[in-house]
Design a protein around this motif. Structure first.
Motif, PDB file in Angstrom:
ATOM      1  N   ILE A 105       0.837  -1.204   0.000  1.00  0.00           N
ATOM      2  CA  ILE A 105       0.000   0.000   0.000  1.00  0.00           C
ATOM      3  C   ILE A 105       0.877   1.261   0.000  1.00  0.00           C
ATOM      4  O   ILE A 105       0.678   2.167  -0.796  1.00  0.00           O
ATOM      5  N   GLY A 106       1.855   1.260   0.890  1.00  0.00           N
ATOM      6  CA  GLY A 106       2.706   2.445   1.028  1.00  0.00           C
ATOM      7  C   GLY A 106       3.547   2.732  -0.203  1.00  0.00           C
ATOM      8  O   GLY A 106       3.613   3.869  -0.674  1.00  0.00           O
ATOM      9  N   ALA A 125      -7.425   4.877  -1.367  1.00  0.00           N
ATOM     10  CA  ALA A 125      -8.540   4.184  -0.711  1.00  0.00           C
ATOM     11  C   ALA A 125      -8.045   3.022   0.144  1.00  0.00           C
ATOM     12  O   ALA A 125      -8.694   2.642   1.129  1.00  0.00           O
ATOM     13  N   LEU A 126      -6.901   2.437  -0.236  1.00  0.00           N
ATOM     14  CA  LEU A 126      -6.333   1.348   0.556  1.00  0.00           C
ATOM     15  C   LEU A 126      -5.886   1.850   1.925  1.00  0.00           C
ATOM     16  O   LEU A 126      -6.064   1.167   2.944  1.00  0.00           O
ATOM     17  N   PHE A 127      -5.308   3.044   1.943  1.00  0.00           N
ATOM     18  CA  PHE A 127      -4.944   3.660   3.216  1.00  0.00           C
ATOM     19  C   PHE A 127      -6.190   3.981   4.034  1.00  0.00           C
ATOM     20  O   PHE A 127      -6.252   3.704   5.237  1.00  0.00           O
ATOM     21  N   ASP A 128      -7.185   4.551   3.350  1.00  0.00           N
ATOM     22  CA  ASP A 128      -8.421   4.930   4.044  1.00  0.00           C
ATOM     23  C   ASP A 128      -9.073   3.727   4.708  1.00  0.00           C
ATOM     24  O   ASP A 128      -9.604   3.827   5.815  1.00  0.00           O
ATOM     25  N   LEU A 129      -9.044   2.598   3.997  1.00  0.00           N
ATOM     26  CA  LEU A 129      -9.666   1.395   4.535  1.00  0.00           C
ATOM     27  C   LEU A 129      -9.096   1.050   5.911  1.00  0.00           C
ATOM     28  O   LEU A 129      -9.843   0.845   6.874  1.00  0.00           O
ATOM     29  N   VAL A 163       9.379   1.091   5.450  1.00  0.00           N
ATOM     30  CA  VAL A 163      10.349   1.786   4.593  1.00  0.00           C
ATOM     31  C   VAL A 163      11.784   1.451   4.992  1.00  0.00           C
ATOM     32  O   VAL A 163      12.589   1.020   4.163  1.00  0.00           O
ATOM     33  N   VAL A 164      12.094   1.621   6.260  1.00  0.00           N
ATOM     34  CA  VAL A 164      13.498   1.468   6.676  1.00  0.00           C
ATOM     35  C   VAL A 164      13.944   0.004   6.618  1.00  0.00           C
ATOM     36  O   VAL A 164      15.063  -0.286   6.194  1.00  0.00           O
ATOM     37  N   SER A 165      13.053  -0.917   7.005  1.00  0.00           N
ATOM     38  CA  SER A 165      13.471  -2.322   6.937  1.00  0.00           C
ATOM     39  C   SER A 165      13.553  -2.798   5.489  1.00  0.00           C
ATOM     40  O   SER A 165      14.317  -3.706   5.163  1.00  0.00           O
ATOM     41  N   HIS A 166      12.769  -2.162   4.596  1.00  0.00           N
ATOM     42  CA  HIS A 166      12.869  -2.457   3.170  1.00  0.00           C
ATOM     43  C   HIS A 166      14.196  -1.949   2.612  1.00  0.00           C
ATOM     44  O   HIS A 166      14.916  -2.675   1.920  1.00  0.00           O
ATOM     45  N   VAL A 167      14.518  -0.700   2.934  1.00  0.00           N
ATOM     46  CA  VAL A 167      15.762  -0.094   2.446  1.00  0.00           C
ATOM     47  C   VAL A 167      16.976  -0.908   2.880  1.00  0.00           C
ATOM     48  O   VAL A 167      17.879  -1.156   2.087  1.00  0.00           O
ATOM     49  N   TYR A 168      16.952  -1.341   4.139  1.00  0.00           N
ATOM     50  CA  TYR A 168      18.095  -2.091   4.660  1.00  0.00           C
ATOM     51  C   TYR A 168      17.888  -3.609   4.554  1.00  0.00           C
ATOM     52  O   TYR A 168      18.734  -4.378   5.005  1.00  0.00           O
ATOM     53  N   GLU A 169      16.756  -3.990   3.975  1.00  0.00           N
ATOM     54  CA  GLU A 169      16.446  -5.419   3.823  1.00  0.00           C
ATOM     55  C   GLU A 169      16.717  -6.155   5.140  1.00  0.00           C
ATOM     56  O   GLU A 169      17.362  -7.194   5.169  1.00  0.00           O
ATOM     57  N   ASP A 170      16.200  -5.599   6.222  1.00  0.00           N
ATOM     58  CA  ASP A 170      16.572  -6.028   7.567  1.00  0.00           C
ATOM     59  C   ASP A 170      15.341  -6.512   8.350  1.00  0.00           C
ATOM     60  O   ASP A 170      14.605  -5.716   8.925  1.00  0.00           O
TER      61      ASP A 170
ATOM     62  N   SER B 162       6.844  11.051   6.963  1.00  0.00           N
ATOM     63  CA  SER B 162       6.970  11.527   5.585  1.00  0.00           C
ATOM     64  C   SER B 162       6.012  10.804   4.644  1.00  0.00           C
ATOM     65  O   SER B 162       5.332  11.434   3.828  1.00  0.00           O
ATOM     66  N   VAL B 163       5.959   9.490   4.766  1.00  0.00           N
ATOM     67  CA  VAL B 163       5.105   8.704   3.862  1.00  0.00           C
ATOM     68  C   VAL B 163       3.635   9.078   4.020  1.00  0.00           C
ATOM     69  O   VAL B 163       2.955   9.424   3.043  1.00  0.00           O
ATOM     70  N   VAL B 164       3.134   9.019   5.244  1.00  0.00           N
ATOM     71  CA  VAL B 164       1.695   9.213   5.448  1.00  0.00           C
ATOM     72  C   VAL B 164       1.279  10.659   5.182  1.00  0.00           C
ATOM     73  O   VAL B 164       0.225  10.902   4.571  1.00  0.00           O
TER      74      VAL B 164
END
Lengths: 188, 188
Positions: A105-106, A125-129, A163-170, B162-164
């Motif tokens: 979603i993000g 709308a996914l966020f709104d849900l 976001v951060v765990s995605h960026v650092y794949e952690d 930032s994202v939201v």
DNA sequence: GTCTATATAATGATAGAC
DNA sequence: GTCTATCATTATATAGAC
């Protein structure tokens, strides 16, 4: 609207859903989609006139899936705090995908919000849900006045972790931060 | 390496930096860049062989700018907590851009982390720059053992805000969440 | 509803005169 | 270092036979 046509349509949507998530919307071409769906090049236009229409169908399907998930959580527990915990636990449960591709979603909204605000409207709308559902739970918990503010705070925390765990794949970072989020929920 | 050449090169980088931020990396073409820089189509290849090289130059410039910013914060105060507050205050100070285009570091990494992990390596350095600096400040504050964990937590919080607030284009949400982040810092 | 061929525009990238 | 012309590739999109 025969059975075969519906199946082809469903395969296009399924392929596009995966590709938009794994490569991004701009990073996915019609060729990618038809290759993944196993259909012929021009055939896709029989079902969708534009790429935007495919996105809309993908978003609609995700909306259905998430609505079903929320219904499942509500069936699982009548306690709002328990339900909120199911939301937090979902993050840890999906850690493999989150760490590899980010939040579906993000990342979609982040991409579309840049220079395609009209297109982003549907994915918002996914966020709104989730925002509305979380707001209901916080209200039921006795925080009626600040329910929406708490829901948005929780969404911020969840998105930041993604976001951060995605960026650092952690995945370890993800689990540690989800733990902190659980503590925040406990102390509410 | 005449003066004129340097100026052209700088204009390419400046244009690309703005466009990558406002439209995303995939959403920016060579045509967009040369148009914005006011140079002729083929001319860009005299300075950069590939789009990747332009991205590298843009990232390097951002690294320089942020290093200068960190140096400025260090000059502004010798107190680690004051310095951490300068970081948090930066978010509110840049709210207009953040709400319109998202975090320049987060959105770039989010996009590139999807299916171009090699390309993302350079932009990840932008995260590392802040992560290392924040870690130093938390260590100086007396949290040596968990300094890195606290730095990553702060980065998560900042990215989530930032994202939201970007998705909802909501500056008020941003300010409210930055306030909560300030409270967290106070109570540390 | 399926498949082939193709149109048209945009993409990243090059060669070479000036 | 500047400018023009152009290439090969890929993109979205269409027409029409089957």
């Amino acid at each position: 609207m025969s059975t075969k046509g519906e199946k082809t349509r469903a395969e296009i949507i399924a392929s596009a859903k995966t590709l938009f998530y794994e490569r991004g919307y701009a990073g996915t071409s019609f060729s990618d989609i038809v290759d993944a769906a196993g259909i012929y090049r021009g055939n896709i236009y029989h079902y969708f006139k534009t790429k935007d229409e495919i996105l809309q169908a993908v978003v609609d399907q995700r909306l259905d899936e998430f609505r079903a998930l929320l219904a499942q959580w509500e069936a699982q527990s009548s306690q709002p705090k328990e339900r909120l915990r199911l939301f937090v636990n979902m993050i840890a449960g999906r850690k493999n995908d989150l760490v590899r591709y980010g939040c579906p979603i993000g990342t979609l909204n982040t991409e579309l919000a840049k220079e395609q605000r009209e297109l982003q409207q549907s994915s918002k709308a996914l966020f709104d849900l989730f925002c509305d559902w979380l707001t209901s739970q916080f209200a039921a918990l006795g925080h009626a006045k600040e329910a929406r503010s708490l829901a948005l705070h929780l969404l911020c925390r969840a998105q930041g972790i993604s976001v951060v765990s995605h960026v650092y794949e952690d995945a370890k970072l993800l689990k540690r931060e989800v733990g902190k989020l659980g503590t925040w929920l406990d102390e509410l």
